[in-house]
Motif scaffolding. Structure first.
Motif, PDB file in Angstrom:
ATOM      1  N   THR A  15      66.584-101.275  51.887  1.00 51.27           N
ATOM      2  CA  THR A  15      66.431-101.747  53.449  1.00 51.27           C
ATOM      3  C   THR A  15      65.180-100.994  54.060  1.00 51.27           C
ATOM      4  OG1 THR A  15      67.891-100.139  53.986  1.00 51.27           O
ATOM      5  CG2 THR A  15      68.753-102.209  53.530  1.00 51.27           C
ATOM      6  N   HIS A  68      63.834-104.602  61.221  1.00 50.03           N
ATOM      7  CA  HIS A  68      65.214-104.214  60.469  1.00 50.03           C
ATOM      8  C   HIS A  68      64.837-103.213  59.194  1.00 50.03           C
ATOM      9  CE1 HIS A  68      67.112-107.145  63.094  1.00 50.03           C
ATOM     10  NE2 HIS A  68      66.387-107.966  62.477  1.00 50.03           N
ATOM     11  N   LEU A  69      63.641-103.389  58.746  1.00 49.00           N
ATOM     12  CA  LEU A  69      63.463-102.548  57.699  1.00 49.00           C
ATOM     13  C   LEU A  69      62.721-101.197  58.275  1.00 49.00           C
ATOM     14  CD1 LEU A  69      61.150-104.954  55.456  1.00 49.00           C
ATOM     15  CD2 LEU A  69      63.708-104.226  55.421  1.00 49.00           C
ATOM     16  N   GLY A 103      72.813 -99.736  54.255  1.00 46.11           N
ATOM     17  CA  GLY A 103      71.511 -99.317  54.103  1.00 46.11           C
ATOM     18  C   GLY A 103      71.140 -98.368  52.881  1.00 46.11           C
ATOM     19  N   ALA A 138      67.579-106.616  54.950  1.00 41.94           N
ATOM     20  CA  ALA A 138      68.255-105.772  55.752  1.00 41.94           C
ATOM     21  C   ALA A 138      69.740-105.919  55.831  1.00 41.94           C
ATOM     22  CB  ALA A 138      67.576-105.879  57.338  1.00 41.94           C
TER      23      ALA A 138
END
Length: 894
Positions: A757, A431-432, A726, A794
């Motif tokens: 993020t 997710h990062l 984000g 995230a």
């Protein structure tokens, strides 16, 4: 939201007009007893009702302001439609960068009156004016002066110490900016390689003969270099006086310190006569061999064992007055450490001539075709695995002539090599978004030398990077197919090559794509800006022969008209015409769509640095014939600008396909120099399809960690206010000033806990990127710590206010926090690292109570059910930061 839309003439007094009554709320609040020391204000507008539902222009202005530095006149756009008041916010600097001159005579504690007027359009009919409000300022910080002490050390290192003359004013200082200065006929100009610092001490090494002028450009009591127009909670700092100041013609005048470095034969360079120099002169020792290295620190991180070795950059001193002589670098290393040739793409010689002398000295030599080493020398140290965890000494010396200096020569400098093992991360973040970008300067292939059989992708993923990019994709025609040379496309440019065991599970693919730069099929939209290299004209003058083939006469005429209009707009305003919609822009989008449809990237990284700031875009839109041709009946400048921005962004996102677009050129807090957030009003409708990016280079180099954490936090809050989530900033291994590896780790931990993020790492061979691998591995360590809880980063939201830090015994210097589904990720930095931090989190637990997991020590503590979580935590001494996960739900995870 509201966005500044240019400036108007300063009114002479309070205005009265119309029947509407917009209200104006200014923060932070101020009074004669509590005046402001910050440069910018947040304005909240509650607009009067307009039955026609129009988008209005509002003019926020100062009235009766006698000091020109405190005058404000800024137009903003805001929707006043509907039957209830509409609230909107902006931030604008009420005072510019204050230049009061040394020892000003004016009163620097005073009041300024501000009001807002509502108009049907910019310069249209005035609908109403708010009552004036008073802002009280204390600008005495701008009178602060410093003494600048000079302490020479070995190898012509000099420690400069800026000490405030007024300790009370000096206590406000957040950062110091030091610089070499270049003399002109009338003044002193800071070198482009200025250096910002966390403290009033700065070390600089003068390793080449010559005369150097050095001084303090300014200190600041807040966020400097971030002028803003449209964002919440941004308060820019004031600038103090430069240092040192001396009396010249009976008046205080800035005069840098002249640092004189003699030649090896003892001759002393003369001091330039212009401008008339009356400052202090400090003469250092002669430089052996007339050349040496300039090292910001005395430590370097090197890698040991498989899968390879990392490139480090050794900077020569500036200016390189010795460049006419053949230069060589001698290196004396302990057993177990060797030197390998640097990759051909690295900064330094294209092909390195490396040899080892009979006494064990390694030599990297200049060659006849390239008689000098680069101003930055790429060196690859390879250590044996047995040295991991140790620190060993190495000696370095640059020289001219047949052989290296004698072992007793002062030309040899000692550095400590910190030997570390390659990291391992169990799982690539899903997710990062973490990547090394802005190739070719910082392409990983130019930063490592791999062992035989080692995989570049394996190394990349072991560093915690989740997106592997190909640089310069706008120069690559994907229609040439997978059989094209790998040197041109990169092996993984086509999806067919991103399968099988060599491609790590979970690794995403990205392209670095200059959407509007010249590419494989056209000159690009950016050619409608000024020509490079100071030509002053447009990059692509109107040329009928350059039009695409197959156009009808009407289409050709339309294209030439738009082109001519765009050039005229550039000549009038100095900015690219964002209302242009001809073939130069269309080809940029068509080419991007072609690339993404064939290459199928997960991410498109696009450096977009030539857009105008949104306030300039709106305030100049009336000068654009192309914009006026697109104007709908009754459409104001504000609505026209918003629509053009939205339509532009719609095309850009569509051309990106299924990939997420990450573009540099928009700062969530409201501005980024000359290419600020002109798309700001249109971003939210695209959710996570587009992620604006901003650079943290300056913040990394100059801000103490509490200010750095605040900078991250307010950007994230502004981001969330827009409806976005984000936030993937560009970070650096030292581009804007030397930052140590421990400092970088603390920053990276707060970066994640503050809601970023991911990050893009930009490496360069500037002399700030000294310990590149120490800093690189600091980012890797932060990913290691956060990855098991990456969902909190995230998908979480800023939770800073839940952590109470005002207790007398808290010992908390900086805090960052995010929350997701009842779990809190909290980063903490201590005032006193030897003492515990007393943490109070204002949140209730489930019946099962709290659980506190210390990610650095690995310990877990259970707390009873309560309305607050109260616990103590220490900074881990080796890391310099604390990072905990507080679980309030009772649904614990291992």
């Amino acid at each position: 939201s509201a966005t500044a839309a240019g400036a108007a003439a300063m009114p002479r007094g309070s205005l009265t007009c119309g029947r509407s009554s917009p209200s104006l709320l200014i923060s932070p609040s101020s009074s004669p007893e509590n005046p402001l020391r910050e440069r910018s204000l947040q304005f909240s507008l509650s607009a009067g009702v307009d039955d026609n539902g129009r988008t209005h222009a509002y003019l926020i202005q100062t009235i009766n302001a006698s000091d020109p530095n405190t005058q404000l006149s800024v137009w903003i756009c805001a929707n006043a439609g509907g039957t209830s008041p509409n609230t909107t916010e902006i931030v604008a600097p009420l005072i510019d960068t204050v230049d009061n001159g040394p020892f000003p005579s004016l009163d620097l504690v005073g009041a300024v009156n501000v009001q807002v007027a509502a108009y049907t359009a910019r310069d249209g009919v005035c609908l109403g004016v708010s009552p004036p409000q008073t802002v009280h300022y204390d600008l005495r910080y701008t009178t602060l002066t410093h003494s600048l002490d000079v302490t020479p050390q070995d190898h012509n290192w000099v420690r400069f110490t800026a000490s405030p003359v007024d300790a009370i004013l000096g206590a406000q200082t957040q950062s110091w900016t030091f610089s070499l200065f270049n003399p002109t006929e009338t003044t002193w100009t800071p070198d482009t390689l200025y250096k910002q610092n966390h403290s009033g001490e700065y070390n600089y090494q003068f390793g080449a003969p010559g005369v150097y002028f050095f001084g303090l450009v300014y200190s600041s009591n807040g966020f400097d270099l971030h002028a803003t127009r449209a964002a919440p909670s941004v308060y820019d700092g004031l600038f103090a006086q430069p240092a040192p100041l001396v009396l010249r013609d009976g008046k205080p005048s800035f005069q840098p310190i002249a640092v004189v470095v003699p030649f090896a034969n003892g001759s002393v360079p003369s001091i330039p006569s212009v401008p008339k120099f009356v400052g202090r002169v400090v003469q250092l020792s002669a430089v052996p061999e007339d050349v040496t290295l300039c090292m910001p620190h005395r430590q370097l991180t090197i890698l040991a064992g498989p899968p390879g070795a990392g490139v480090v950059f050794l900077p020569l001193c500036r200016p390189t007055t010795h460049a006419s002589a053949t230069q060589h670098l001698g290196i004396k290393l302990p057993a177990g450490v060797t030197v390998l040739p640097a990759p051909t793409g690295s900064v330094g010689l294209v092909v390195q001539n490396i040899s080892r002398l009979s006494d064990g000295t390694w030599v990297i030599a200049g060659e006849a075709s390239t008689p000098t080493l680069s101003s930055v020398i790429a060196v690859v140290f390879k250590a044996e695995a047995s040295l991991v965890g140790t620190t060993v000494d190495a000696q370095l010396a640059t020289y001219t002539g047949a052989g290296p200096p004698s072992s007793t020569s002062l030309a040899w400098q000692t550095v400590e090599l910190i030997v570390v093992a390659w990291p391992t991360i169990p799982r690539i973040p899903q997710h990062l978004i973490t990547a090394i970008t802005d190739a070719p300067v910082s392409k990983l292939a130019n930063l490592v030398v791999l062992d035989k059989g080692a995989s570049l992708l394996d190394v990349y993923s072991r560093l915690g990077m989740s997106v592997f990019p190909t640089g310069g994709a706008n120069q690559i025609d994907p229609r040439t197919g997978p059989g094209a040379p790998a040197t041109k496309h990169g092996r993984f440019y086509f999806p067919v090559n991103r399968t099988g065991p060599e491609w790590p599970v979970g690794l995403k693919y990205g392209i670095e794509y200059g959407t509007f730069s010249s590419g494989f099929n056209g000159p690009g939209f950016y050619c409608l800006t000024h020509a490079p290299k100071g030509g002053g004209g447009v990059g692509c003058p109107v040329n009928a022969s350059a039009l695409p083939s197959g156009l009808s006469p009407q289409q050709r005429a339309s294209e030439l008209t738009q082109w001519t209009n765009a050039v005229a707009f550039l000549n009038t305003t100095g900015y690219i015409d964002m209302a242009y919609s001809g073939f130069l822009l269309n080809e940029s989008f068509v080419n991007l769509e072609l690339v993404t449809s064939i290459v199928r990237p997960d991410a498109v990284f696009s450096d977009a640095e030539k857009f105008p700031p949104y306030d300039v875009f709106v305030s100049t839109i009336g000068h654009s014939a192309n914009a006026n041709d697109r104007r709908r009946p009754g459409e104001t400048d504000c609505t026209l600008a918003a629509r053009i921005a939205a339509e532009f962004l719609q095309e850009w996102v569509a051309a990106t396909g299924d990939a997420v677009l990450y573009f540099y050129g928009d700062t969530p807090e409201g501005g980024h120099g000359a290419h600020g957030p002109w798309l700001a009003g249109a971003l939210a409708q695209y959710g996570e399809q587009i992620v604006p990016q901003f650079g943290l280079y300056n913040a990394q180099a100059s801000y103490p960690i509490d200010v750095f954490a605040k900078w991250i936090r307010m950007n994230k809050v502004a981001h969330e206010t827009r409806g976005l989530h984000g936030m993937v900033p560009w970070v650096t291994t030292g581009f804007d000033g030397p930052t140590t590896a421990p400092q970088t780790l603390v920053q990276a931990v707060h970066l994640f806990a503050g809601g970023c993020t991911g990050f893009n790492i930009f490496c360069t061979a500037a002399d700030g990127d000294w310990d590149s691998w120490g800093n690189m591995l600091a980012f890797t360590r932060a990913v290691q710590l956060v990855e098991p809880y990456e969902e909190l980063v995230a998908f979480g939201s800023v939770a800073f206010s839940a952590v109470l830090t005002n207790g007398s015994n808290s010992n908390i210097f900086a805090v960052s926090a995010v929350e997701f589904h009842g779990q809190y990720l909290v980063a903490l930095s201590a005032k006193d690292s030897a003492a515990p931090m007393h943490v109070v989190v204002n949140v209730s637990s489930s019946a099962a109570g709290f659980r506190v997991h210390d990610l650095l020590s690995g310990t877990t503590t259970s707390l009873p059910a309560a309305n607050m979580a109260i616990f103590d935590v220490y900074e881990l001494r080796a890391e310099g930061v604390a990072l905990v996960v507080l679980d309030t739900t009772g649904c614990y995870r291992n």
